[in-house]
Design an enzyme around this catalytic site. Structure first.
Site, PDB file in Angstrom:
ATOM      1  CD1 TRP A  10      -2.384  -1.769   0.008  1.00 16.08           C
ATOM      2  CD2 TRP A  10      -3.306  -0.959   1.890  1.00 16.08           C
ATOM      3  NE1 TRP A  10      -3.594  -2.390   0.177  1.00 16.08           N
ATOM      4  CE2 TRP A  10      -4.186  -1.913   1.330  1.00 16.08           C
ATOM      5  CE3 TRP A  10      -3.677  -0.332   3.079  1.00 16.08           C
ATOM      6  CZ2 TRP A  10      -5.402  -2.237   1.909  1.00 16.08           C
ATOM      7  CZ3 TRP A  10      -4.895  -0.654   3.678  1.00 16.08           C
ATOM      8  CH2 TRP A  10      -5.752  -1.596   3.095  1.00 16.08           C
ATOM      9  CE  LYS A  11       4.455   1.094  -4.378  1.00 20.67           C
ATOM     10  NZ  LYS A  11       4.959   1.502  -5.693  1.00 20.67           N
ATOM     11  CD  GLU A 160       8.389  -4.470  -6.867  1.00 21.26           C
ATOM     12  OE1 GLU A 160       7.173  -4.623  -6.978  1.00 21.26           O
ATOM     13  OE2 GLU A 160       8.902  -3.593  -6.146  1.00 21.26           O
ATOM     14  N   GLY A 166       4.601   1.646 -11.117  1.00 20.78           N
ATOM     15  CA  GLY A 166       3.709   2.803 -11.122  1.00 20.78           C
ATOM     16  C   GLY A 166       3.631   3.516 -12.461  1.00 20.78           C
ATOM     17  N   GLY A 227       1.467  -2.758  -6.263  1.00 22.31           N
ATOM     18  CA  GLY A 227       1.313  -1.464  -5.601  1.00 22.31           C
ATOM     19  C   GLY A 227      -0.086  -0.919  -5.808  1.00 22.31           C
ATOM     20  N   GLY A 228      -0.230  -0.063  -6.805  1.00 22.93           N
ATOM     21  CA  GLY A 228      -1.493   0.654  -7.047  1.00 22.93           C
ATOM     22  C   GLY A 228      -2.725  -0.229  -7.071  1.00 22.93           C
TER      23      GLY A 228
HETATM   24  P1  PGA Z   1       2.812  -0.807  -8.924  1.00 21.40           P
HETATM   25  O1  PGA Z   1       3.931  -0.917  -7.776  1.00 21.40           O
HETATM   26  O2  PGA Z   1       2.038  -2.094  -8.912  1.00 21.40           O
HETATM   27  O3  PGA Z   1       1.978   0.387  -8.540  1.00 21.40           O
HETATM   28  O4  PGA Z   1       3.542  -0.616 -10.218  1.00 21.40           O
HETATM   29  C1  PGA Z   1       4.608  -2.115  -7.567  1.00 21.40           C
HETATM   30  C2  PGA Z   1       5.532  -1.979  -6.384  1.00 21.40           C
HETATM   31  O5  PGA Z   1       6.107  -0.901  -6.196  1.00 21.40           O
HETATM   32  O6  PGA Z   1       5.693  -2.923  -5.600  1.00 21.40           O
END
Ligand code: PGA
Length: 246
Positions: A10-11, A160, A166, A227-228
């Site tokens: 979720w950052k 990654e 992102g 992430g998103g």
């Molecule tokens: P993202 O991020 O799915 O929004 O590209 C992936 C991550 O940073 O783990």
């Protein structure tokens, strides 16, 4: 067979109200794949109390157990709050906080000591990929970020590509396959076949419902770090289902 893991990062997103998303993930999380949410640290304890079939993790930890480190959190604290995993060496930590491979390895040792499973992130920048250096970079990051003593129980590796995080840009399945095969063979070379063949290797970077099944069909992809698309259960549950079906 390797365990599969759908991990949501979720950052720096989410306050208490966001934890309603966990309820909506329960059905997808009852399948064969493990499902993990790494919310901001402020939510770990509350999330753990209502986690059900989900695992809860942190997004970073300090190397020390305790001490004069204002604003930092130890692995033991994450564990105490209910976390079972911690993401380490995410490219945003490497970029925003200057984290080095050596520091990531030290954090991983701290995580293991606290009984957490480390999700160790590696990935090349666009310049490195365009310069033909992808496998060299991944090899160096793996060698220096993953400590000796790595097992399938204490470690997950996440590939990654920095340029895919992102951005909505995703490597081709051939590019993902090449790096995942390289990671697997590097782990086998270092830790031996029986340990390394059981270590889950995740792909991360712009994974969404529309591309998840294709990515999960790639050899040596054991799940995703998302992430998103992990912020809303309506986006993340289809990814979890795709992994359950893979
Ligand atoms: P993202 O991020 O799915 O929004 O590209 C992936 C991550 O940073 O783990």
């Amino acid at each position: 067979m390797r365990r599969k893991l759908a991990a949501g990062n979720w950052k720096m997103n989410g306050v208490t109200a966001a934890l309603g998303e966990l309820d909506a993930l329960q059905e997808a999380a009852s399948g064969p794949a493990d499902v993990l949410i790494c919310p901001p640290a402020t939510l770990i304890a509350t999330a753990s109390a209502k986690a059900g079939d989900l695992a809860i993790g942190g997004q970073d930890c300090h190397t020390a157990r305790s001490g004069a480190h204002t604003g930092d959190l130890s692995a033991e604290m994450l564990k105490d709050a209910g976390a079972t995993y911690v993401i380490l060496g995410h490219s945003e930590r490497r970029a925003d906080h200057g984290e080095t491979d050596a520091l990531v390895a030290e954090k991983s040792r701290a995580a293991w000591s606290a009984g957490l499973t480390s999700i160790i992130c590696v990935g090349e920048t666009l310049d490195e990929r365009e310069g033909g250096k992808t496998l060299d970079i991944i090899g160096m990051q793996l060698a220096a970020s993953v400590p000796d003593g790595c097992t399938a129980e204490n470690t997950v590796v996440a590939y990654e590509p920095v340029w895919a995080i992102g951005t909505g840009k995703v490597p081709t399945t051939a590019q993902i396959a090449e790096v995942h095969a390289f990671i697997r063979s590097s782990l086998i070379q270092r830790f031996g076949n029986s340990v390394a063949s059981a270590i889950p290797v995740l792909y991360g970077g712009s994974v969404k419902a529309a591309n998840a099944a294709e990515i999960f069909a790639v050899d040596d992809v054991d799940g995703a770090l998302v992430g998103g698309a992990s912020l809303k259960a309506s986006d993340f549950a289809p990814i979890v289902r795709a992994l359950n079906a893979a």
